[in-house]
Design an enzyme around this catalytic site. Structure first.
Site, mmCIF file in Angstrom:
data_model
loop_
_atom_site.group_PDB
_atom_site.id
_atom_site.type_symbol
_atom_site.label_atom_id
_atom_site.label_comp_id
_atom_site.label_asym_id
_atom_site.label_seq_id
_atom_site.Cartn_x
_atom_site.Cartn_y
_atom_site.Cartn_z
ATOM 1 N N GLU A 93 0.823 -1.207 0.000
ATOM 2 C CA GLU A 93 0.000 0.000 0.000
ATOM 3 C C GLU A 93 0.858 1.260 0.000
ATOM 4 O O GLU A 93 2.011 1.257 0.443
ATOM 5 C CB GLU A 93 -0.928 0.004 1.208
ATOM 6 C CG GLU A 93 -0.192 -0.085 2.526
ATOM 7 C CD GLU A 93 -1.149 -0.156 3.711
ATOM 8 O OE1 GLU A 93 -2.097 -0.955 3.684
ATOM 9 O OE2 GLU A 93 -0.928 0.597 4.667
ATOM 10 N N CYS A 106 3.632 8.553 0.314
ATOM 11 C CA CYS A 106 4.250 7.728 1.347
ATOM 12 C C CYS A 106 4.376 6.321 0.785
ATOM 13 O O CYS A 106 3.370 5.711 0.410
ATOM 14 C CB CYS A 106 3.358 7.738 2.593
ATOM 15 S SG CYS A 106 3.884 6.570 3.857
ATOM 16 N N CYS A 113 6.870 -6.504 7.580
ATOM 17 C CA CYS A 113 7.986 -5.928 8.345
ATOM 18 C C CYS A 113 8.320 -6.898 9.466
ATOM 19 O O CYS A 113 7.444 -7.590 9.971
ATOM 20 C CB CYS A 113 7.550 -4.576 8.926
ATOM 21 S SG CYS A 113 8.865 -3.726 9.843
ATOM 22 N N CYS A 117 6.949 -3.748 16.051
ATOM 23 C CA CYS A 117 6.387 -2.685 16.901
ATOM 24 C C CYS A 117 4.951 -3.062 17.290
ATOM 25 O O CYS A 117 4.145 -3.441 16.441
ATOM 26 C CB CYS A 117 6.416 -1.338 16.186
ATOM 27 S SG CYS A 117 8.092 -0.797 15.793
ATOM 28 N N CYS A 120 1.758 -1.400 15.556
ATOM 29 C CA CYS A 120 1.774 -1.245 14.099
ATOM 30 C C CYS A 120 1.165 -2.449 13.386
ATOM 31 O O CYS A 120 1.451 -3.600 13.730
ATOM 32 C CB CYS A 120 3.219 -1.038 13.643
ATOM 33 S SG CYS A 120 3.383 -0.892 11.860
ATOM 34 N N CYS A 334 -0.130 2.888 8.781
ATOM 35 C CA CYS A 334 0.805 1.875 8.307
ATOM 36 C C CYS A 334 0.258 0.436 8.262
ATOM 37 O O CYS A 334 0.001 -0.162 9.295
ATOM 38 C CB CYS A 334 1.962 1.936 9.309
ATOM 39 S SG CYS A 334 3.521 1.565 8.617
HETATM 40 N N1 SAH Z 1 9.985 1.179 9.963
HETATM 41 C C1 SAH Z 1 10.022 2.604 9.889
HETATM 42 C C2 SAH Z 1 9.034 3.217 8.902
HETATM 43 C C3 SAH Z 1 7.644 2.693 8.861
HETATM 44 S S1 SAH Z 1 6.470 3.137 10.105
HETATM 45 C C4 SAH Z 1 9.869 3.206 11.236
HETATM 46 O O1 SAH Z 1 9.655 2.473 12.200
HETATM 47 O O2 SAH Z 1 10.016 4.413 11.373
HETATM 48 C C5 SAH Z 1 6.158 4.860 9.908
HETATM 49 C C6 SAH Z 1 5.768 5.524 11.216
HETATM 50 O O3 SAH Z 1 4.434 5.215 11.589
HETATM 51 C C7 SAH Z 1 6.649 5.106 12.376
HETATM 52 O O4 SAH Z 1 6.946 6.204 13.178
HETATM 53 C C8 SAH Z 1 5.745 4.142 13.107
HETATM 54 O O5 SAH Z 1 6.178 3.962 14.423
HETATM 55 C C9 SAH Z 1 4.396 4.814 12.950
HETATM 56 N N2 SAH Z 1 3.223 3.968 13.171
HETATM 57 C C10 SAH Z 1 3.037 2.678 12.840
HETATM 58 N N3 SAH Z 1 1.820 2.257 13.225
HETATM 59 C C11 SAH Z 1 1.213 3.313 13.797
HETATM 60 C C12 SAH Z 1 -0.058 3.504 14.394
HETATM 61 N N4 SAH Z 1 -0.946 2.524 14.467
HETATM 62 N N5 SAH Z 1 -0.332 4.735 14.875
HETATM 63 C C13 SAH Z 1 0.570 5.748 14.787
HETATM 64 N N6 SAH Z 1 1.767 5.633 14.241
HETATM 65 C C14 SAH Z 1 2.109 4.417 13.756
#
Ligand code: SAH
Length: 345
Positions: A93, A106, A113, A117, A120, A334
């Site tokens: 996406e 984006c 991944c 996290c 996420c 994300c």
């Molecule tokens: N792997 C990289 C880039 C992808 S995530 C990273 O970790 O930075 C892009 C951003 O969105 C990151 O800051 C991530 O922590 C955040 N993110 C992911 N899921 C989210 C959610 N459910 N709510 C808010 N931010 C989120």
């Protein structure tokens, strides 16, 4: 013999191959223009090349094209979310956003991944595979084609950890900023990482004027480790030292992303601790109300708590903004749209 992914090649590499094929050098410029400026989806479109040559190229090269599966347009703002199918059937996406300063896309850097996290959606099924440079470019090419609007900004903030797919991301950055291609300024590109320390140092060495965004999400390692498994390998002092080095090397201010999760990292105490942590780092904090993900039980912070958090940072002299929320109604976070697609099919 493996066919060559022609859209991932640098111009110099393409030139060499064209020469080795016994074709005249100017064919490389024509081909490269079709691939990266006219955004061709088929060798048959390359009408200034002789038919025989188009057929020869079609037989020798693999032309990466993403297939549009779904487009969702937000009702609350101009955000659009795209779901694309890759040649091997995998689905990714991308998001298109309209800002005053230009149109931004984006992109994802991996299918899934493996960083894990907790909040996420991209990481729930783990990593499927890396994306090739051509597949990152194509997200931008297809969206520019579909919207008919020039894209001037790119954020590598979709699914995936860019430093876990380092070489392809660097290749992508050179290709997207190439003046023979879309010529998007590196200064208009942001790369977001969860904090892979060796990746940050290596990236600083590249000397590219790209903005680095660090996913911080906590003012200390105790909270951070609970949210982000990668934090166990790379403690905060090391991560922040690497960010300081990035600023020194490139002169680019680092952005610290901080998703506010109710009762977890959004209190006064955390705000004060964060202000102390970032003192003197010349960074900029981007507060993001967490996007609740169905499979995860995090709740967004109250509006009042968000404003209070911001105020504490401001009083401490830290530059801070609250991320304008976009595309909430179209599963903007994300990996959310991909997940809902996978569970529907
Ligand atoms: N792997 C990289 C880039 C992808 S995530 C990273 O970790 O930075 C892009 C951003 O969105 C990151 O800051 C991530 O922590 C955040 N993110 C992911 N899921 C989210 C959610 N459910 N709510 C808010 N931010 C989120």
């Amino acid at each position: 013999m493996e066919t060559i992914d022609i859209r991932s090649l640098y111009f110099s590499e393409l030139e060499k191959i064209i020469k080795e094929m016994g074709e005249r050098p100017f064919r490389a410029s024509q081909l490269y223009g079709w691939l990266h400026q006219k955004l061709a989806t088929d060798f048959g479109q390359m009408t200034d090349l002789p038919v025989k040559l188009r057929e020869k190229f079609a037989g020798q090269f693999e032309l990466t094209v993403l297939e549009l599966l779904e487009e969702r347009v937000s009702l609350t703002d101009e955000t659009r979310k795209y779901l694309f199918r890759l040649a091997d059937g995998n689905v990714i996406e991308s998001v298109w956003m309209e800002y005053r300063h230009g149109n931004s896309v984006c992109i994802s850097s991996q299918v899934g991944c493996r960083m894990g996290c907790r909040f996420c959606a991209s990481t729930i099924d783990g990593l499927e595979r890396n994306l090739a440079a051509s597949e990152m470019l194509e997200q931008i090419y297809r969206i520019q084609d579909l919207t008919g609007r020039r894209i001037s900004h790119v954020v590598i903030m979709g699914s995936g950890e860019p430093f876990d797919n380092y070489d392809a991301v660097i290749r992508f950055l050179h290709l997207i900023s190439d003046e023979r291609g879309l010529n998007i300024s590196l200064r208009n590109i942001t790369l977001s990482t969860c904090g892979i320390v060796p990746g940050i140092y290596r990236f600083a060495e590249e000397g590219l004027p790209v903005t680095l965004a660090l996913s911080l999400h906590a003012p200390n390692d105790e909270i951070r480790r609970k949210l982000m498994p990668a934090a166990k390998a790379y403690p905060l002092p090391e991560v922040l030292k690497a960010c300081g080095e990035y600023f020194k090397r490139t002169g680019r201010r680092v952005t610290f992303e901080y998703s506010l999760m109710k009762g977890i990292n959004d209190g006064r105490q955390e705000a004060e601790e964060l202000a102390r942590l970032l003192e003197g780092l010349h960074g900029h904090v981007n507060l993001i109300p967490v996007n609740p993900v169905k499979e995860r039980d995090f709740t967004r912070s109250d509006h009042k708590a968000i404003l209070e958090f911001k105020e504490i940072l401001e009083k401490a002299g830290i530059a801070v903004t609250i991320r304008r929320e976009m595309g909430r109604d179209i599963q903007g976070a994300c990996g959310q749209l991909r997940r809902s697609f996978l569970s529907r099919n």
